[in-house]
Design a protein around this motif. Structure first.
Motif, PDB file in Angstrom:
ATOM      1  N   PHE A  43      31.160  12.388  37.125  1.00 39.58           N
ATOM      2  CA  PHE A  43      31.412  12.087  35.721  1.00 39.58           C
ATOM      3  C   PHE A  43      32.415  13.074  35.137  1.00 39.58           C
ATOM      4  O   PHE A  43      32.280  14.281  35.296  1.00 39.58           O
ATOM      5  CB  PHE A  43      30.120  12.168  34.900  1.00 39.58           C
ATOM      6  N   GLY A  56      32.592   9.783  30.707  1.00 39.37           N
ATOM      7  CA  GLY A  56      33.137   8.560  31.262  1.00 39.37           C
ATOM      8  C   GLY A  56      32.036   7.772  31.937  1.00 39.37           C
ATOM      9  O   GLY A  56      30.891   8.223  32.022  1.00 39.37           O
ATOM     10  N   TYR A  62      19.913  12.806  26.411  1.00 42.15           N
ATOM     11  CA  TYR A  62      20.734  11.692  26.867  1.00 42.15           C
ATOM     12  C   TYR A  62      19.841  10.644  27.518  1.00 42.15           C
ATOM     13  O   TYR A  62      18.759  10.938  28.022  1.00 42.15           O
ATOM     14  CB  TYR A  62      21.754  12.156  27.914  1.00 42.15           C
ATOM     15  N   GLN A  92      20.209   7.432  30.398  1.00 39.35           N
ATOM     16  CA  GLN A  92      21.088   6.879  31.418  1.00 39.35           C
ATOM     17  C   GLN A  92      20.430   5.668  32.056  1.00 39.35           C
ATOM     18  O   GLN A  92      19.367   5.782  32.666  1.00 39.35           O
ATOM     19  CB  GLN A  92      21.409   7.933  32.484  1.00 39.35           C
ATOM     20  N   GLN A 107      24.940   3.602  35.246  1.00 40.57           N
ATOM     21  CA  GLN A 107      25.742   3.730  34.033  1.00 40.57           C
ATOM     22  C   GLN A 107      25.879   5.201  33.648  1.00 40.57           C
ATOM     23  O   GLN A 107      25.289   6.083  34.268  1.00 40.57           O
ATOM     24  CB  GLN A 107      25.120   2.931  32.887  1.00 40.57           C
ATOM     25  N   SER A 108      26.669   5.420  32.633  1.00 36.99           N
ATOM     26  CA  SER A 108      26.932   6.784  32.218  1.00 36.99           C
ATOM     27  C   SER A 108      25.818   7.317  31.321  1.00 36.99           C
ATOM     28  O   SER A 108      24.878   6.607  30.982  1.00 36.99           O
ATOM     29  CB  SER A 108      28.267   6.835  31.481  1.00 36.99           C
ATOM     30  N   LEU A 109      25.946   8.561  30.958  1.00 41.33           N
ATOM     31  CA  LEU A 109      24.998   9.184  30.036  1.00 41.33           C
ATOM     32  C   LEU A 109      25.409   8.851  28.607  1.00 41.33           C
ATOM     33  O   LEU A 109      26.572   9.002  28.232  1.00 41.33           O
ATOM     34  CB  LEU A 109      25.009  10.697  30.195  1.00 41.33           C
ATOM     35  N   LEU A 139      24.596   9.889  24.739  1.00 39.60           N
ATOM     36  CA  LEU A 139      23.940  10.869  23.899  1.00 39.60           C
ATOM     37  C   LEU A 139      23.031  10.157  22.904  1.00 39.60           C
ATOM     38  O   LEU A 139      23.470   9.249  22.188  1.00 39.60           O
ATOM     39  CB  LEU A 139      24.981  11.706  23.160  1.00 39.60           C
ATOM     40  N   PHE A 179      16.320   6.666  32.567  1.00 34.37           N
ATOM     41  CA  PHE A 179      16.369   8.051  33.034  1.00 34.37           C
ATOM     42  C   PHE A 179      16.794   8.890  31.835  1.00 34.37           C
ATOM     43  O   PHE A 179      17.862   8.661  31.266  1.00 34.37           O
ATOM     44  CB  PHE A 179      17.387   8.156  34.181  1.00 34.37           C
ATOM     45  N   ILE A 231      17.728  12.525  30.290  1.00 36.81           N
ATOM     46  CA  ILE A 231      18.231  13.835  30.720  1.00 36.81           C
ATOM     47  C   ILE A 231      18.454  14.710  29.496  1.00 36.81           C
ATOM     48  O   ILE A 231      19.025  14.253  28.495  1.00 36.81           O
ATOM     49  CB  ILE A 231      19.561  13.697  31.491  1.00 36.81           C
ATOM     50  N   GLY A 272      16.288  15.676  34.779  1.00 39.08           N
ATOM     51  CA  GLY A 272      16.022  14.308  34.354  1.00 39.08           C
ATOM     52  C   GLY A 272      14.568  13.904  34.494  1.00 39.08           C
ATOM     53  O   GLY A 272      13.801  14.478  35.277  1.00 39.08           O
ATOM     54  N   ARG A 306      12.372  10.249  34.870  1.00 39.61           N
ATOM     55  CA  ARG A 306      12.408   8.798  35.060  1.00 39.61           C
ATOM     56  C   ARG A 306      11.206   8.194  34.361  1.00 39.61           C
ATOM     57  O   ARG A 306      10.073   8.463  34.723  1.00 39.61           O
ATOM     58  CB  ARG A 306      12.365   8.467  36.548  1.00 39.61           C
TER      59      ARG A 306
END
Lengths: 115, 118
Positions: A90, A106, B36, B38, B42-44, B46, B91, B93, B112, B114
């Motif tokens: 990332f 990203g 965050y 997730q 996919q991305s994190l 905020l 998830f 984080i 993280g 889950r």
């Protein structure tokens, strides 16, 4: 506003080959840039960061990245990858517009290293 | 140094129950922590910025009454998912910034949690 684009969702590569993971950012003000690695079901580990100074930044595990302000890029490179480099990568940015307080990530690039 | 822990690492709960996730900075103080979310592959994203001794700042679209954040000390922030539903499965984080300036503006990330809601 700050944003990051990682153009490649997945990059397959053979072991010992070089690799470049692309990252472009968008911000009208000064930025700090980061690359993180995430292994399955784990948190993020910092690979390297650019805050100021030399535009070529060296990180852990043999990775490096170059900050290019004119192209608004911060591509990650490694001259020779290992199987163990298989992970999600990332790129992230923080900027003066957020007071350098929040990170924008990203979508990530999955690096797949095969023998 | 700069280690952040999260507990639990994974949790399964029934729909309608509440779940608390802890985020601790083990070897530094953090006036600011971040939460965050997730989704798979996919991305994190905020969710909120947690400030010690004050209310959290939530990102647009995040329900503050559903995701309760408490940052009661310089080393601990908690996220409580209230009345969890299957769509809350994700998830989660956390990260923390060193108040002492160590690492500059770097955020140190936990491993993280889950969450699976049945």
């Amino acid at each position: 506003a700050q944003s990051v684009t990682q153009l490649d969702s997945q990059v397959p590569v053979f072991e010992e080959a070089p690799v470049e993971l692309r990252c472009n950012y968008s911000s009208s003000v000064s930025v700090y840039l980061f690359w993180y690695v995430q292994y399955p079901n784990q948190g993020l580990q910092l690979l390297l960061k650019y805050l100021s100074g030399s535009t070529l930044v060296k990180g852990i595990n043999g990775f490096e990245a170059e900050f290019n302000k004119s192209q608004t890029s911060f591509h990650l490179r490694k001259p020779s990858v290992h199987i163990s480099d298989t992970a999600e990568y990332f790129c992230a940015v923080t900027s003066a517009s957020s007071g350098y307080s929040t990170l924008t990530f990203g979508k990530g690039t999955m690096l797949l290293v095969s023998p | 140094g700069a280690v952040v822990s999260q507990h639990p690492s994974w949790v399964i709960c029934k729909s309608g129950t509440s779940v608390k996730i802890e985020c601790r900075s083990l070897d530094f103080q953090a006036t600011t922590m971040f939460w965050y979310r997730q989704f798979p592959k996919q991305s994190l994203m905020l969710m909120a910025t947690s400030n010690e001794g004050s209310k959290a700042t939530y990102e647009q679209g995040v329900e503050k009454d559903k995701f309760l954040i408490n940052h009661a000390s310089l080393t601990l922030s908690t996220l409580t998912v209230t009345s969890a539903h299957p769509e809350d499965s994700s998830f989660y984080i956390c990260s923390a910034r060193d108040s002492g300036g160590g690492g500059g503006n770097e955020q140190f990330f936990g491993p993280g949690t889950r969450l699976t809601v049945l």
